[in-house]
Design an enzyme around this catalytic site. Structure first.
Site, mmCIF file in Angstrom:
data_model
loop_
_atom_site.group_PDB
_atom_site.id
_atom_site.type_symbol
_atom_site.label_atom_id
_atom_site.label_comp_id
_atom_site.label_asym_id
_atom_site.label_seq_id
_atom_site.Cartn_x
_atom_site.Cartn_y
_atom_site.Cartn_z
ATOM 1 N N CYS A 1 0.835 -1.206 0.000
ATOM 2 C CA CYS A 1 0.000 0.000 0.000
ATOM 3 C C CYS A 1 0.868 1.254 0.000
ATOM 4 O O CYS A 1 1.515 1.555 -0.991
ATOM 5 C CB CYS A 1 -0.958 -0.060 1.191
ATOM 6 S SG CYS A 1 -2.345 1.075 1.073
ATOM 7 N N HIS B 1 -3.484 -5.771 0.995
ATOM 8 C CA HIS B 1 -2.735 -6.064 2.219
ATOM 9 C C HIS B 1 -2.723 -7.551 2.548
ATOM 10 O O HIS B 1 -3.702 -8.054 3.105
ATOM 11 C CB HIS B 1 -3.361 -5.314 3.393
ATOM 12 C CG HIS B 1 -3.230 -3.839 3.310
ATOM 13 N ND1 HIS B 1 -2.330 -3.118 4.058
ATOM 14 C CD2 HIS B 1 -3.883 -2.933 2.548
ATOM 15 C CE1 HIS B 1 -2.439 -1.834 3.772
ATOM 16 N NE2 HIS B 1 -3.376 -1.682 2.856
ATOM 17 N N GLU C 1 -0.921 -8.777 4.875
ATOM 18 C CA GLU C 1 -0.744 -8.894 6.337
ATOM 19 C C GLU C 1 -2.071 -8.820 7.089
ATOM 20 O O GLU C 1 -2.123 -9.127 8.272
ATOM 21 C CB GLU C 1 0.241 -7.820 6.837
ATOM 22 C CG GLU C 1 -0.328 -6.437 7.106
ATOM 23 C CD GLU C 1 -0.575 -5.613 5.838
ATOM 24 O OE1 GLU C 1 -0.665 -6.199 4.746
ATOM 25 O OE2 GLU C 1 -0.710 -4.382 5.958
#
Lengths: 748, 224
Positions: free
Chosen positions: B87, B195, B197
């Site tokens: 990002c 994302h 994560e």
């Protein structure tokens, strides 16, 4: 013209002062004069005018708010209660949680983007001031009708402001509300909630203790934001060149700076460098200094001319009243100042020693060597005027209560009922909120277990044990308009239900009381009824009010909004890995309706949408049944019996079933134990629908019997439609299309 | 051997906490790197996390690329150090010219947070080798300036293996060629708009399918 000083105030006792323009009454002004034994200086007048404002002093509400303490249920969980920046509750395993909801209604109407953004910023600093790490936000939003032009100015701006500030601050947005009603057209409600987590011993208090300790202002420089009334003093003192009129009345937010301020403060707390701390919100330096000194029972000497400014033309009164955002005030021992400054430098946060704590019991402030303030701090912070305003139940309440919507006729057959369900689920009120919620980051910090559209937001607090907290906010202006006492209890009950639906035990309450003018006896009656209802309700449910906020003067001309108390309930989840979502997840599960359904349509979403009708009685309140229902939901979760649970509220069973189908992308076939229209559209309280895991039906039924909760199996999950036997079948595709287009059709 | 993965915190980084959590979950040791650091503390790989570094003022990532730590990361990346920008980190890698192209405002001009599917187009990089080429995974998109743009020539060049991942089932932000992520030619520097994560377990994310980004680099480092 030179600055007004204490010496000059003594020398010119009869100089006229613009107290009325600053919002003080003649009696209040006289009270200041007798308190001080002289006329106040301009700077002192500025302090009293903001600290004795309704917003800061709670002068019209304080008398009634005492009930929250007087009727508080016994609890050992409360570490800090009403009167602090936010309430703090112990959730076990060495964790505490602090949460609070606050309004930013008026700024959000004037300037939707910044008004809403700074509303988020303000409540986050309240949580930070308690020593907690802010971990999530929620927003309860109410606007005028979705199809009027001004709503298209206000709503997108408000949502963008919350999105901008919250996302940039790195706080997940885990829920809230969105509602529409003509009564909010000229006065939207923007209520922001923040929750934070701390270790109990990290609790910080707003108290300036220890004479000799330093007073440090940190964060943003002070500018002319949100000064409002102070421009009156500026023009009076400086000959009125009209500059004040050009200044923005709404504050401007910088979430990047707030993020640094949050991390900086948390590091300062961890280093043990902070003796006391206060956020700067409404009334800025005036509020922080008076409250810190009053909280510590001390005095304070402040050099106003050391405060870093963004606008060098500001004088003492404006500096005191400025509502510049992203500022905090800390009390620091002299030996800690150097380390304090080093941490601030690491985070690029400006910090300035602006004075020190004294033992004098006086708040003294100087400006360019001359004394401009010398007051007892508690006289501004704690001992302001308290009013017992007249309250009168309007005679029109009786006619309103007698006008039951059932007379308008329920949908007569399956086809009409099908249309009613589509009308509800496709309305902006019950429609899909994704247009709004997908503008918010819900994932940051990696602890969000449930968020929109589930019944409550659920956060994991401890990764190893699964300990978590659930939060929900609810309010219903229509119910409260019909009966503010019952309506407030219904809002409390709904938030209680929503929290329990995830499997969390409700623990504590916060509230944002949005009302019209307290000077209107009818509004004051609504307010007193609402407060009484909430205090009684919390006592009955055994959960204390830990804090909150009152917002008066929500009206357009002389027409007040519906009384709209927004109630936030926080619950503890023993193991978030067992969380119960709101949607039907797997086919073949038995759907059970919990609670009693009565023909109750007063204030219902159906009456409003189908007939534009508001009248009758709101649903009956039964808090014993609410507590029993919550117990069943929590036990059902703990024993792993539930694959979904969804509370029934606006739109009743019709909306609940449709939402459960859409959220879980699984249909259902139900057979209703009574007349379908009545069963589907009633908004009787203390109800929920659950889907029970296969094989757990008997055990769950036993739980319900034990808790004395009515339960009836109404059908089975599965298929690709919402089917009501003998009435109608709605393919999920059609339902989803109506639901999903509700907001995009209006807002693009 | 414990693999040590550095996660940079710039002022305004927000998903640094989450990136460290993902690193831990994958079995590596997260190492906090500060924007002002003048060294990399011997880490085996670096993650530039999401957020709003320096408030995203001026232009996303434009200030962060000049942070002291970047003057260590840029040459190390050119020498082969595995670097993942997520990002805002992707934006920084573009600003630093470690990756081609740029990220611009979403087509709808609104921030969008959505569970989305991407197809892994290049499963040969240091960060994707545990995936199968063509595998579709569910991860989280949350950005206001996620629309990937580049000139025609660059886009044509990227098609020869440098498109890391593409959005499937709809283009959520107007990215050219549905690009969700790109890699440098060497395959050690990867930028991704969504994302991974936030998709390391089904409890706090929509799936656990993002975890293999972090496991992939573990294998690469362990094998080196």
């Amino acid at each position: 013209m030179s600055q007004d000083t204490v010496a000059r105030a003594l020398a010119t006792p009869d100089q006229p002062q613009p107290f009325a323009e600053l919002g003080l009454t003649a009696a209040e002004y006289q009270r200041i004069v007798s308190l001080l034994g002289r006329r106040p200086t301009d700077a002192e007048l500025a302090i009293y005018s903001v600290m004795w404002s309704e917003h800061c002093s709670y002068k019209s509400s304080r008398k009634h708010l005492r009930q929250f303490a007087e009727k508080a249920p016994p609890t050992t969980a409360l570490l800090a209660g009403i009167g602090h920046n936010a309430g703090v509750v112990d959730i076990g395993q060495g964790y505490a949680v602090t949460f609070k909801i606050e309004s930013h209604n008026h700024p959000s109407y004037v300037e939707p983007f910044q008004g809403a953004a700074t509303g988020v910023g303000g409540i986050v600093r309240d949580i930070l001031a308690m020593g907690a790490r802010p971990v999530a936000v929620m927003d309860a939003l109410r606007f005028g009708p979705a199809d009027v032009p001004d709503t298209h100015r206000v709503l997108p701006g408000v949502v963008r402001g919350i999105s901008f500030y919250g996302n940039c601050l790195g706080l997940p947005n885990i829920g809230g509300e969105l509602a529409f009603d003509p009564c909010y057209a000229g006065n939207p409600l923007v209520n922001a909630l923040c929750v934070g987590v701390l270790r109990p011993h990290d609790l910080q208090l707003a108290a300036a203790t220890g004479p000799g300790n330093q007073v440090i202002l940190l964060g943003s420089r002070t500018g002319p934001d949100g000064i409002g009334g102070a421009s009156v003093l500026a023009s009076a003192s400086f000959g009125g060149d009209g500059e004040g009129a050009k200044r923005p009345s709404v504050q401007v937010g910088d979430p990047f700076l707030e993020k640094l301020l949050v991390e900086c403060c948390l590091e300062l707390y961890q280093a043990g460098l902070v003796v006391g701390v206060q956020d700067l919100g409404a009334a800025g330096v005036a509020c922080a200094t008076t409250e810190l000194a009053a909280g510590g029972g001390t005095g304070m000497r402040i050099r106003l001319d050391t405060i870093p400014l963004r606008d060098l033309t500001l004088g003492p009164a404006e500096i005191l009243m400025s509502e510049s955002q992203e500022r905090m005030m800390a009390i620091v021992a002299p030996a800690g100042v150097e380390s304090f400054m080093a941490i601030c430098a690491k985070w690029d946060v400006q910090a300035t020693v602006i004075g020190e704590v004294t033992g004098s019991g006086r708040l003294e402030m100087s400006w360019q060597g001359e004394q401009v303030v010398d007051i007892p701090p508690a006289s501004a912070a704690a001992d302001g005027p308290v009013y017992d305003r007249p309250a009168r139940r309007p005679a029109s309440q009786d006619a309103l209560a007698a006008d039951d919507p059932a007379r308008r006729g329920l949908p007569g057959d399956g086809a009409a009922l099908r249309e009613a369900v589509l009308l509800l689920i496709g309305s902006p009120d019950a429609g899909d909120k994704t247009w709004v919620t997908e503008q918010y980051d819900r994932y940051v910090r990696g602890a969000t277990v449930l968020a929109m559209p589930h019944d409550a937001g659920l956060l994991q607090v401890d990764e190893t044990t699964g300990l978590g907290v659930a939060l929900a906010t609810d309010g219903n202006g229509r119910y409260c308009q019909l009966d503010p006492y019952a309506g407030t209890q219904l809002a409390l009950a709904e938030a209680h239900r929503n929290v329990a639906a995830t499997g969390a035990r409700p623990l504590a309450v916060t509230n944002c009381l949005n009302f019209g003018s307290p000077e209107d006896p009818a509004v004051m009656w609504q307010f007193t009824e609402a407060v009484r209802g909430l205090a009684d309700g919390c006592l009955a449910l055994g959960i204390p009010v830990t804090g909150g906020n009152v917002s008066f003067y929500n009206q357009t001309g002389s027409t007040p909004i519906h009384p709209t108390p927004v109630i936030g309930v926080l619950g503890v989840h023993d193991d978030v890995r067992r969380r119960v979502p709101s949607g039907f997840t797997a086919p073949g599960a038995s759907i059970v309706l919990l609670g009693e359904t009565r023909p109750e349509f007063g204030g219902s979403l159906w009456a409003w949408l189908a007939h534009g009708h508001l009248g009758g009685r709101p649903p009956r309140v039964d808090l014993v049944a609410e507590a029993a229902l919550a117990a069943v939901l929590v036990a059902g979760c703990a024993r792993g019996l539930l694959s979904s649970a969804h509370d029934l509220s606006d739109g009743g069973l019709a909306v609940a079933l449709a939402e459960a189908c859409l959220t879980g992308r699984t249909g259902c076939v139900v057979t209703l134990p009574g007349e379908p229209a009545s069963f589907l559209l009633s908004e009787s309280s203390a109800r929920a629908i659950v889907s029970v895991r296969q094989g757990g039906e008997e055990e769950f039924a036993g739980l319900c019997v034990e808790a004395n909760v009515a339960s009836v199996a109404i059908g089975v999950t599965g298929g690709s439609a919402l089917a009501v036997a003998g009435s109608f079948t709605l393919p999920l595709e059609e339902l989803a299309a109506a639901h999903a287009s509700a907001l995009p059709a209006l807002f693009g | 051997m414990t693999v040590r993965i550095g996660v940079v915190t710039f002022p305004g980084s927000l998903d640094d906490h989450d990136a460290r959590r993902a690193v831990r979950c994958a079995g590596a040791e997260p190492v906090e790197l500060w924007h002002g650091d003048s060294g990399l503390h011997g880490v085996d790989a670096v993650i530039l996390p999401g957020g709003f570094s320096y408030g995203d003022y001026l232009r996303c990532g434009a200030i962060a690329r000049f942070a002291p730590v970047m003057s260590e990361i840029i040459p190390a990346a050119r020498r082969g150090l595995p670097v993942l920008g997520i990002c805002n980190g992707f934006q920084i890698l573009c600003e630093a010219h470690l990756l081609p192209g740029a990220l611009t405002r979403n087509r709808a001009l609104r921030f969008v947070n959505r569970d989305i599917q991407v197809r892994i187009e290049n499963a040969e990089t240091a960060w994707t080798r545990r995936y199968r080429g063509g595998q579709e995974i569910t991860v989280v998109l949350k950005s206001g300036e996620g629309a990937y743009v580049a000139d025609q020539e660059t886009l044509a060049r990227l098609e020869a293996g440098q498109v890391l991942a593409r959005y499937v089932g709809g283009n959520p932000n107007g990215s050219a060629l549905n690009i969700a992520g790109v890699t440098n030619e060497a395959g050690n520097v990867v930028g991704l708009m969504p994302h991974p994560e936030h998709a390391i377990d089904a409890l706090t994310g929509p799936s656990d399918q993002g975890l293999d980004f972090f496991r992939s680099v573990l294998e690469v480092v362990a094998a080196a």
